[in-house]
Design an enzyme around this catalytic site. Structure first.
Site, PDB file in Angstrom:
ATOM      1  N   VAL A 197    -149.027 -37.405 -72.912  1.00 35.75           N
ATOM      2  CA  VAL A 197    -148.054 -37.007 -73.950  1.00 35.75           C
ATOM      3  C   VAL A 197    -148.767 -36.223 -75.061  1.00 35.75           C
ATOM      4  O   VAL A 197    -148.291 -35.175 -75.517  1.00 35.75           O
ATOM      5  CB  VAL A 197    -147.345 -38.257 -74.543  1.00 35.75           C
ATOM      6  N   HIS A 198    -149.936 -36.731 -75.473  1.00 36.69           N
ATOM      7  CA  HIS A 198    -150.719 -36.104 -76.557  1.00 36.69           C
ATOM      8  C   HIS A 198    -151.094 -34.653 -76.199  1.00 36.69           C
ATOM      9  O   HIS A 198    -150.889 -33.734 -76.988  1.00 36.69           O
ATOM     10  CB  HIS A 198    -151.962 -36.963 -76.775  1.00 36.69           C
ATOM     11  N   VAL A 199    -151.612 -34.464 -74.969  1.00 41.44           N
ATOM     12  CA  VAL A 199    -152.051 -33.124 -74.565  1.00 41.44           C
ATOM     13  C   VAL A 199    -150.826 -32.216 -74.396  1.00 41.44           C
ATOM     14  O   VAL A 199    -150.833 -31.051 -74.821  1.00 41.44           O
ATOM     15  CB  VAL A 199    -152.885 -33.187 -73.256  1.00 41.44           C
ATOM     16  N   ILE A 222    -150.251 -42.083 -72.606  1.00 40.52           N
ATOM     17  CA  ILE A 222    -150.239 -41.584 -73.993  1.00 40.52           C
ATOM     18  C   ILE A 222    -151.090 -40.315 -74.094  1.00 40.52           C
ATOM     19  O   ILE A 222    -150.730 -39.361 -74.788  1.00 40.52           O
ATOM     20  CB  ILE A 222    -150.743 -42.662 -74.982  1.00 40.52           C
ATOM     21  N   ALA A 238    -149.691 -31.143 -77.754  1.00 41.21           N
ATOM     22  CA  ALA A 238    -150.642 -30.197 -78.366  1.00 41.21           C
ATOM     23  C   ALA A 238    -150.451 -28.791 -77.794  1.00 41.21           C
ATOM     24  O   ALA A 238    -150.623 -27.801 -78.497  1.00 41.21           O
ATOM     25  CB  ALA A 238    -152.068 -30.685 -78.148  1.00 41.21           C
TER      26      ALA A 238
END
Ligand code: HEM
Length: 208
Positions: free
Chosen positions: A168-170, A165, A173
């Site tokens: 995916v988040h980075v 996760i 962003a």
């Protein structure tokens, strides 16, 4: 860029809270992987050797837990699911191909961000709980061998989930241009806000 062209998105306190969380998750991933498999044991060099890695890893976990708790209470109301999020998810293909015109206007967070938020909330809670069961130096007497075995599996699976996760988040962003500055400078451009979070933008510009 002139200050007239930007909208405030995060306070300094929220950003410090976020970066403490980010740094602790990275340190936990590195020290945790070092303890996970002999082929990754070389990572213990980053933490002063095997014993130091084992000693310090749970304490960084405590930092992550309380720091994420801070993020949780700051943002959970903004991450509550609504009908527009379901529509957004169903049209993910259009979003990825930059054809968002027909979709509902979004508040501060889109459905993807909300899933990251709730995913990390659940996994960090499970990581903390299972981690305490494995923290023998303080809690050995309170748990059985079977509980420790189960916790070891839960801990490893949740760690894999949290790292995925995080990736995916980075990636999101960086991929959605203009997003990173929200967490580095605390502000985003009006153009970014209009394109990606129009409902939130309308609320922000409407404020006195
Ligand atoms: C190097 C690592 C990281 C980078 C570059 C990064 C980047 C960002 C950026 C740019 C935002 C603002 C997004 C927006 O306002 O639209 C954000 C928000 C956020 N990040 Fe991170 N982040 C990182 C690590 C983490 C970690 C490890 C966690 C939690 C385990 C986390 C949790 C959050 C949360 C909760 C938000 C608020 C958004 C929401 O509530 O859905 N971040 N991050």
């Amino acid at each position: 860029m002139s200050e007239n062209n930007v909208v405030s998105r995060y306070t300094t306190a929220a950003r410090i809270n976020h970066w403490i969380t980010a740094v602790s998750l990275i340190l936990l991933a590195l020290s945790g992987m070092a303890l996970f498999h002999p082929s990754l044991y070389f990572l213990t060099n980053l933490f002063g050797g095997g014993q130091m890695t084992r000693a310090v890893h749970p304490w960084i976990g405590v930092v992550l837990f309380f720091s994420f708790l801070g993020l949780f209470f700051r943002f959970f109301t903004l991450n509550l699911w609504n009908r527009d999020d379901t529509v957004w998810m169903k049209n993910l293909g259009a979003v990825i191909n930059d054809r968002e015109e027909g979709l509902p206007e979004l508040g501060k967070y889109n459905a993807g961000q909300k899933l990251v938020f709730w995913g990390q909330s659940i996994l960090i809670l499970l990581l903390f709980g299972s981690g305490l069961v494995l923290w023998d130096v303080y809690f050995e007497a309170f748990t059985s061998i079977d509980q420790k075995r189960l916790s070891a599996v839960v801990h490893a699976l949740c760690a894999i989930g949290a790292i995925l996760i995080w990736i995916v988040h980075v990636y999101a962003a960086i991929w959605v241009k203009g997003t990173l500055r929200a967490m580095t400078r605390g502000s985003v451009t009006r153009g970014w806000s209009w394109k990606h979070h129009r409902k939130w933008f309308r609320q922000e510009v409407g404020k006195p």
